[in-house]
Write a protein that holds these residues in place. Structure first.
Motif, PDB file in Angstrom:
ATOM      1  N   ASP A 243      22.868  18.362  17.414  1.00 13.22           N
ATOM      2  CA  ASP A 243      23.437  18.195  16.073  1.00 13.22           C
ATOM      3  C   ASP A 243      24.638  17.255  16.054  1.00 13.22           C
ATOM      4  O   ASP A 243      25.247  17.033  15.006  1.00 13.22           O
ATOM      5  CB  ASP A 243      23.855  19.551  15.498  1.00 13.22           C
TER       6      ASP A 243
ATOM      7  N   VAL B 292      27.725  31.569  13.604  1.00  7.73           N
ATOM      8  CA  VAL B 292      26.927  32.373  12.679  1.00  7.73           C
ATOM      9  C   VAL B 292      25.662  31.650  12.214  1.00  7.73           C
ATOM     10  O   VAL B 292      24.564  32.236  12.223  1.00  7.73           O
ATOM     11  CB  VAL B 292      27.788  32.834  11.480  1.00  7.73           C
ATOM     12  N   PRO B 293      25.734  30.368  11.800  1.00  7.68           N
ATOM     13  CA  PRO B 293      24.491  29.707  11.368  1.00  7.68           C
ATOM     14  C   PRO B 293      23.421  29.633  12.456  1.00  7.68           C
ATOM     15  O   PRO B 293      22.224  29.648  12.153  1.00  7.68           O
ATOM     16  CB  PRO B 293      24.970  28.298  10.980  1.00  7.68           C
ATOM     17  N   ARG B 294      23.827  29.555  13.726  1.00  3.42           N
ATOM     18  CA  ARG B 294      22.853  29.387  14.804  1.00  3.42           C
ATOM     19  C   ARG B 294      22.461  30.702  15.484  1.00  3.42           C
ATOM     20  O   ARG B 294      21.337  30.843  15.950  1.00  3.42           O
ATOM     21  CB  ARG B 294      23.413  28.428  15.860  1.00  3.42           C
TER      22      ARG B 294
ATOM     23  N   GLU C 232      26.668  38.175  14.024  1.00  3.98           N
ATOM     24  CA  GLU C 232      27.542  38.006  12.858  1.00  3.98           C
ATOM     25  C   GLU C 232      28.293  39.293  12.548  1.00  3.98           C
ATOM     26  O   GLU C 232      29.510  39.268  12.307  1.00  3.98           O
ATOM     27  CB  GLU C 232      26.727  37.581  11.641  1.00  3.98           C
TER      28      GLU C 232
ATOM     29  N   ASN D  96      32.295  30.703  11.715  1.00  3.71           N
ATOM     30  CA  ASN D  96      31.621  30.539  10.430  1.00  3.71           C
ATOM     31  C   ASN D  96      30.781  29.272  10.337  1.00  3.71           C
ATOM     32  O   ASN D  96      29.733  29.261   9.680  1.00  3.71           O
ATOM     33  CB  ASN D  96      32.653  30.556   9.298  1.00  3.71           C
ATOM     34  N   VAL D  97      31.245  28.203  10.971  1.00  2.34           N
ATOM     35  CA  VAL D  97      30.565  26.908  10.840  1.00  2.34           C
ATOM     36  C   VAL D  97      29.491  26.713  11.912  1.00  2.34           C
ATOM     37  O   VAL D  97      28.472  26.067  11.667  1.00  2.34           O
ATOM     38  CB  VAL D  97      31.594  25.750  10.897  1.00  2.34           C
ATOM     39  N   HIS D  98      29.697  27.281  13.090  1.00  2.00           N
ATOM     40  CA  HIS D  98      28.782  26.986  14.195  1.00  2.00           C
ATOM     41  C   HIS D  98      28.041  28.213  14.748  1.00  2.00           C
ATOM     42  O   HIS D  98      26.827  28.174  14.917  1.00  2.00           O
ATOM     43  CB  HIS D  98      29.555  26.307  15.333  1.00  2.00           C
TER      44      HIS D  98
ATOM     45  N   SER E 179      22.100  35.991  13.149  1.00  6.09           N
ATOM     46  CA  SER E 179      21.117  37.035  12.847  1.00  6.09           C
ATOM     47  C   SER E 179      20.544  37.696  14.104  1.00  6.09           C
ATOM     48  O   SER E 179      19.804  38.672  14.007  1.00  6.09           O
ATOM     49  CB  SER E 179      19.962  36.452  12.026  1.00  6.09           C
TER      50      SER E 179
END
Length: 378
Positions: free
Chosen positions: A139, A113-115, A82, A109-111, A118
């Protein structure tokens, strides 16, 4: 017990506790000191040769890398995906807010970063990327979107790899998701007529300009009385952007570019009737909501109601009305080169791949036509 190589190269070993480690199936690990003198370990090597080859590579890199460069690379590798993506994005100056840039931002932002956001860069391996693709598939992310998202991730990671954040290419050997274009669902003329009867006035006008002029959804939402530049010509030069809900440049076009499309009499009359009944904004727009324009949210609710009121027809959706335009044009013998231009496709190959099954010609018909212009056989 670690087996040592030449001084300074490090060692390889198995940490499984098996009585005959050289014959057991567990992978080898390696232990070495990096350019800063810090001891590190890596694992996952199937054979001794693989482990030794990696140690040789690391040793060669350490010999040719100054401590300052090594420190900078190590610091870069400690960034998360990120954090690096946020640094990478502003450097992509060729992207624009309303085209490629918006799609890239959505992928990140949608795919991504969430996965993966970190995870530290130096921990990203091809297997991590493979799992990322598996998660998208689980998903329910469409294959076309998977392809675009993977290409963004690949570009970001390869940029970090080129700058030394990872020792190995993080996407080496990872195959792009397979995407097979499905046959488009095209509504019948009867279905279009039923849709116009069921839809409200705003949505009906959008359907009319999509089916009659080949406009995309966002272009139809930007329908403007001032774009009628002749009795039979409509000029398309903008769309209502789905995120900003404001006028934006056309897809595959630079700011200020436009295309002109045929304006059937029935479509022109529908535009004129709507303008006479509801008026327009000061700058000529017809479809508008509380914020000033016919928004994405408003369309989504109206479309959902429309297709719940209509009998199902072969997976037809809102974009099917644009497909109807192509079907009507190609079925009437209009050249595919003209249809491609009017629909605003990036290339004629896109038009051909999507609508080749609608072309009225065939090899048999072509043979008859060509034979008529040839001489009689002796």
């Amino acid at each position: 017990m670690a087996r040592k190589l030449a001084r300074g190269m490090g060692s390889f070993f198995k940490d499984c506790g098996c009585t005959k480690p050289t014959r057991c199936p567990h992978p080898y690990s390696i232990r070495f000191r990096d350019a800063l003198g810090k001891q590190r370990e890596e694992s996952g090597y199937d054979t001794q040769d693989d482990a030794i080859e990696r140690l040789i590579q690391l040793y060669a890199e350490k010999k040719t890398t100054t401590p300052t460069v090594a420190a900078a690379r190590r610091e870069l590798g400690q960034l998360t995906v990120e954090e690096y993506a946020k640094q990478w994005r502003p450097r992509q100056r060729k992207m624009t807010e309303y085209s490629t840039g918006e799609a890239v931002d959505s992928s990140i932002n949608v795919h991504i970063v969430p996965r993966l956001g970190s995870r530290k860069l130096n921990s990203v391996t091809p297997m991590v990327v493979e799992r990322f693709l598996d998660e998208m598939e689980s998903d329910g992310v469409g294959r076309g979107n998977q392809v675009n998202i993977f290409r963004v991730l690949k570009t970001v990671l390869r940029d970090a790899y080129a700058k030394g954040a990872m020792a190995d290419d993080p996407v080496k050997g990872v195959q792009e998701p397979a995407y097979v274009r499905g046959t488009v669902a095209i509504p019948s003329r009867v279905y279009v007529t039923k849709a116009l009867a069921v839809a409200g006035e705003d949505l009906s006008l959008e359907i009319v300009v999509m089916a009659g002029c080949g406009l995309r959804n966002g272009e139809a939402r930007a329908v403007n009385i001032n774009n009628v530049v002749a009795q039979d010509v409509y000029r398309v030069h903008e769309q209502i952007h789905s995120n900003t809900l404001r006028p934006a440049k056309l897809k595959h076009r630079k700011t200020g570019e436009f295309r002109e499309v045929p304006l059937p009499r029935s479509v022109r009359e529908a535009i004129e009737r709507y303008a006479a009944k509801h008026g327009t904004t000061n700058d000529g727009y017809l479809l508008r909501g509380p914020g000033g324009y016919f928004t994405e949210g408003m369309e989504r609710r109206r479309v959902k109601k429309l297709f719940s009121d209509l009998p199902p027809e072969g997976g037809v959706g809102m974009y099917g009305f644009r497909h109807y335009f192509a079907s009507n044009a190609l079925g009437g013998g209009i050249p595919i080169t003209d249809v491609a231009e009017w629909m605003g496709h990036k290339s004629i190959e896109e038009t051909y791949r999507t609508y080749r099954h609608l072309l009225p010609g065939s090899i048999t018909k072509a043979a008859r036509i060509l034979d008529a212009g040839l001489w009689e056989a002796a």
